[in-house]
Motif scaffolding. Structure first.
Motif, mmCIF file in Angstrom:
data_model
loop_
_atom_site.group_PDB
_atom_site.id
_atom_site.type_symbol
_atom_site.label_atom_id
_atom_site.label_comp_id
_atom_site.label_asym_id
_atom_site.label_seq_id
_atom_site.Cartn_x
_atom_site.Cartn_y
_atom_site.Cartn_z
ATOM 1 N N ALA A 179 36.349 40.311 45.909
ATOM 2 C CA ALA A 179 35.888 39.991 46.941
ATOM 3 C C ALA A 179 36.329 41.083 48.181
ATOM 4 O O ALA A 179 35.554 41.498 48.930
ATOM 5 N N LEU A 180 37.416 41.622 47.771
ATOM 6 C CA LEU A 180 37.884 42.862 48.593
ATOM 7 C C LEU A 180 36.880 43.920 48.702
ATOM 8 O O LEU A 180 36.412 44.535 49.869
ATOM 9 N N GLN A 181 36.297 44.681 47.589
ATOM 10 C CA GLN A 181 35.542 45.640 47.435
ATOM 11 C C GLN A 181 34.205 45.305 47.926
ATOM 12 O O GLN A 181 33.783 46.261 48.496
ATOM 13 N N HIS A 182 33.810 43.900 47.766
ATOM 14 C CA HIS A 182 32.255 43.726 48.485
ATOM 15 C C HIS A 182 32.342 43.911 50.068
ATOM 16 O O HIS A 182 31.611 44.301 50.619
ATOM 17 N N ALA A 183 33.429 43.205 50.633
ATOM 18 C CA ALA A 183 33.704 43.284 51.980
ATOM 19 C C ALA A 183 33.951 44.611 52.385
ATOM 20 O O ALA A 183 33.254 44.876 53.544
ATOM 21 N N ILE A 184 34.872 45.413 51.985
ATOM 22 C CA ILE A 184 34.869 46.728 52.334
ATOM 23 C C ILE A 184 33.328 47.580 52.287
ATOM 24 O O ILE A 184 33.190 48.238 53.200
ATOM 25 N N THR A 185 32.783 47.340 51.173
ATOM 26 C CA THR A 185 31.493 48.032 50.973
ATOM 27 C C THR A 185 30.586 47.438 51.921
ATOM 28 O O THR A 185 29.775 48.760 52.693
ATOM 29 N N THR A 186 30.483 46.387 52.432
ATOM 30 C CA THR A 186 29.712 46.049 53.633
ATOM 31 C C THR A 186 30.288 46.632 55.072
ATOM 32 O O THR A 186 29.400 46.917 55.674
ATOM 33 N N TYR A 187 31.392 46.481 55.233
ATOM 34 C CA TYR A 187 31.901 47.043 56.334
ATOM 35 C C TYR A 187 31.485 48.766 56.403
ATOM 36 O O TYR A 187 31.124 49.101 57.570
ATOM 37 N N GLU A 188 31.779 49.454 55.270
ATOM 38 C CA GLU A 188 31.332 50.779 55.518
ATOM 39 C C GLU A 188 29.961 51.073 55.733
ATOM 40 O O GLU A 188 29.586 51.751 56.199
ATOM 41 N N THR A 189 29.190 50.015 55.141
ATOM 42 C CA THR A 189 27.592 50.272 55.300
ATOM 43 C C THR A 189 27.110 49.910 56.600
ATOM 44 O O THR A 189 26.173 50.764 57.126
ATOM 45 N N TYR A 190 27.753 48.979 57.347
ATOM 46 C CA TYR A 190 27.077 48.531 58.432
ATOM 47 C C TYR A 190 28.153 48.921 59.794
ATOM 48 O O TYR A 190 27.518 48.676 61.032
ATOM 49 N N LYS A 191 29.360 49.297 59.755
ATOM 50 C CA LYS A 191 30.095 49.827 60.825
ATOM 51 C C LYS A 191 29.683 50.492 61.978
ATOM 52 O O LYS A 191 29.966 50.326 62.980
ATOM 53 N N ASP A 192 28.682 51.573 61.529
ATOM 54 C CA ASP A 192 28.193 52.119 62.704
ATOM 55 C C ASP A 192 26.661 51.911 63.032
ATOM 56 O O ASP A 192 26.032 52.649 63.482
ATOM 57 N N ASP A 193 26.210 50.576 62.747
ATOM 58 C CA ASP A 193 24.739 50.312 62.646
ATOM 59 C C ASP A 193 24.624 49.766 64.146
ATOM 60 O O ASP A 193 24.987 48.769 64.526
ATOM 61 N N LEU A 194 23.904 50.462 64.878
ATOM 62 C CA LEU A 194 23.566 50.198 66.327
ATOM 63 C C LEU A 194 22.577 49.019 66.593
ATOM 64 O O LEU A 194 22.528 48.752 67.715
ATOM 65 N N SER A 195 22.289 48.573 65.571
ATOM 66 C CA SER A 195 21.172 47.627 65.651
ATOM 67 C C SER A 195 21.870 46.100 65.565
ATOM 68 O O SER A 195 21.256 45.128 65.869
ATOM 69 N N ILE A 196 22.964 46.140 65.433
ATOM 70 C CA ILE A 196 24.022 44.985 65.384
ATOM 71 C C ILE A 196 24.228 44.248 66.800
ATOM 72 O O ILE A 196 24.536 45.222 67.812
#
Length: 415
Positions: A169-186
């Motif tokens: 659970a932790l690793q999936h959440a961290i991976t998701t954050y690192e993938t999208y944290k700088d996504d300007l389309s959010i």
């Protein structure tokens, strides 16, 4: 757009069927493709064939009344989720299960599938949970909804959490954050703060308090940056609990003061008052201030008074708060009152959060302590064995110590 063709295509993909597999010997792939792309209207005979192959009905494919069903269930689930509720997934399951084949494959349908997936995770049916979450994800992908897609990724992590695979659970959440944290389309300002809060919660499930604090502070910064202030109280509650466990009184007090700033914005906000109340319960409990804990619990109805939420909160949290009250009474040597509360209801509520599971185990730990106090060693062994079984699937933590220490002493005594 929710059309007959798109419904057939979505159901086919849900079942992992190729065009050729669905077409079979009855029709060509080209004809089926025309039907799915709404360029050819199938005959009733063709519809009956397709429905049978997809394990559904013609009426479901034609969506007779399904738009109304989808809208009604969507609105009911939104209402359910407004109330702090440790068992709302059971309510959602009861609502959705009878009409699962009638739900449209549109954005509202995706929202329903997303939450229905949790009802499967709750009963440890991971395959079904992932299946329904995949349906939601495919719908959001078709709609190019980046905000919902990130939300779904967070929910995959929550599914692993519900089955107590905390590391995954932790690793999936961290991976998701690192993938999208700088996504300007959010565009949804809540997406990243919520994801960071989820990571913080998972860090605690792995008993990593330092990282837990790190991610909750990042969530706080993001909330302030995005001006999503309503989420701050739950973040402050989590930070306060971490500082309590770390015995960092100065940081606890500094963080607790921030509640006042939020409360000034909306003094009657239920969630704010609920987060403050639960923070104080943990503070008094961990610091063994049992007189103050009892006083606070006696005030809960007035502190949490809210016409819309009062009964639901009482129904879902009274059993848990009763354990706190019984433990306080026991430590104040009011043994009879404490044991009466602990024995009042033999039905066990299944808790998911690490601390909640641990305190639930303390119900039987204190029953064991009472049997030991009365000289009934056999009864003490029975109760403490039940307590240790409750915490066997979670990491050792502050709240499990009394159970672990009591178990070791009582079992060693009987050897």
């Amino acid at each position: 757009m929710n059309t007959l063709g798109s419904r057939i295509r979505n159901l086919r993909k849900e079942k992992n069927m190729t065009l050729a597999a669905l077409a079979g010997d009855y029709m060509t792939k080209g004809m089926l493709s025309l039907i799915e792309n709404n360029k050819n209207n199938p005959s009733m005979e063709s519809l009956e064939y397709i429905a049978e192959r997809l394990d559904t009905s013609v009426s479901a494919l034609l969506e007779d009344g399904s738009e109304v069903t989808t809208n009604n269930i969507y609105n009911e689930i939104k209402q359910i989720l407004k109330v702090p509720n440790i068992s709302h997934q059971k309510e959602i399951d009861a609502l959705v299960s009878p009409v699962i084949n009638e739900i449209q494959h549109n954005r509202k349908g995706a929202f329903i599938f997303q939450h229905y997936a949790f009802t499967k995770a709750l009963i440890k049916d991971v395959d079904s949970a992932v299946k329904y979450m995949n349906i939601a994800k495919s719908i959001y992908a078709e709609n190019d909804d980046i905000n919902a897609l990130i939300d779904v990724e967070g929910d995959y992590a929550n599914i692993f959490y519900l089955v107590r695979d905390y590391e995954k659970a932790l690793q999936h959440a961290i991976t998701t954050y690192e993938t999208y944290k700088d996504d300007l389309s959010i565009t949804n300002p809540n997406i990243i703060p919520n994801l960071l809060s989820t990571i913080g919660a998972f860090c605690y499930q792995n008993y990593d308090i330092d990282d837990c604090i790190k991610y909750f502070k990042l969530a706080e910064e993001k909330c302030i940056e995005n001006k999503t202030y309503k989420h701050l109280t739950s973040i402050y509650k989590s930070l306060c609990v971490m500082y309590i466990l770390n015995q960092d009184e100065a940081q606890y007090k500094d963080t607790y003061k921030k509640f006042n700033l939020i409360k000034q914005l909306n003094p009657d906000d239920f969630q704010t008052n609920f987060d403050i109340f639960t923070t104080e319960i943990i503070y008094y409990f961990i610091n063994k201030q049992y007189d103050k804990l009892l006083h606070l619990l006696d005030q809960k109805d007035s502190l949490l008074k809210h016409d819309q939420y009062q009964q639901q909160v009482n129904d879902n949290f009274n059993d848990f708060w009763s354990i706190y009250k019984a433990i306080a009474l026991y430590n104040l040597q009011q043994y009879d009152s404490a044991i009466t509360i602990l024995k009042r209801d033999d039905a066990d509520t299944e808790f998911m959060a690490l601390a909640d599971v641990s305190v639930h185990a303390q119900k039987y730990t204190y029953l064991a302590l009472n049997e030991e106090r009365l000289g009934n060693n056999e009864g003490a062994r029975d109760y403490i064995t039940k307590a240790i079984n409750i915490i066997e699937s979670i990491p050792s933590n502050h709240f499990t110590k009394i159970t672990e220490q009591t178990y070791e002493r009582i079992i060693n005594k009987s050897l």
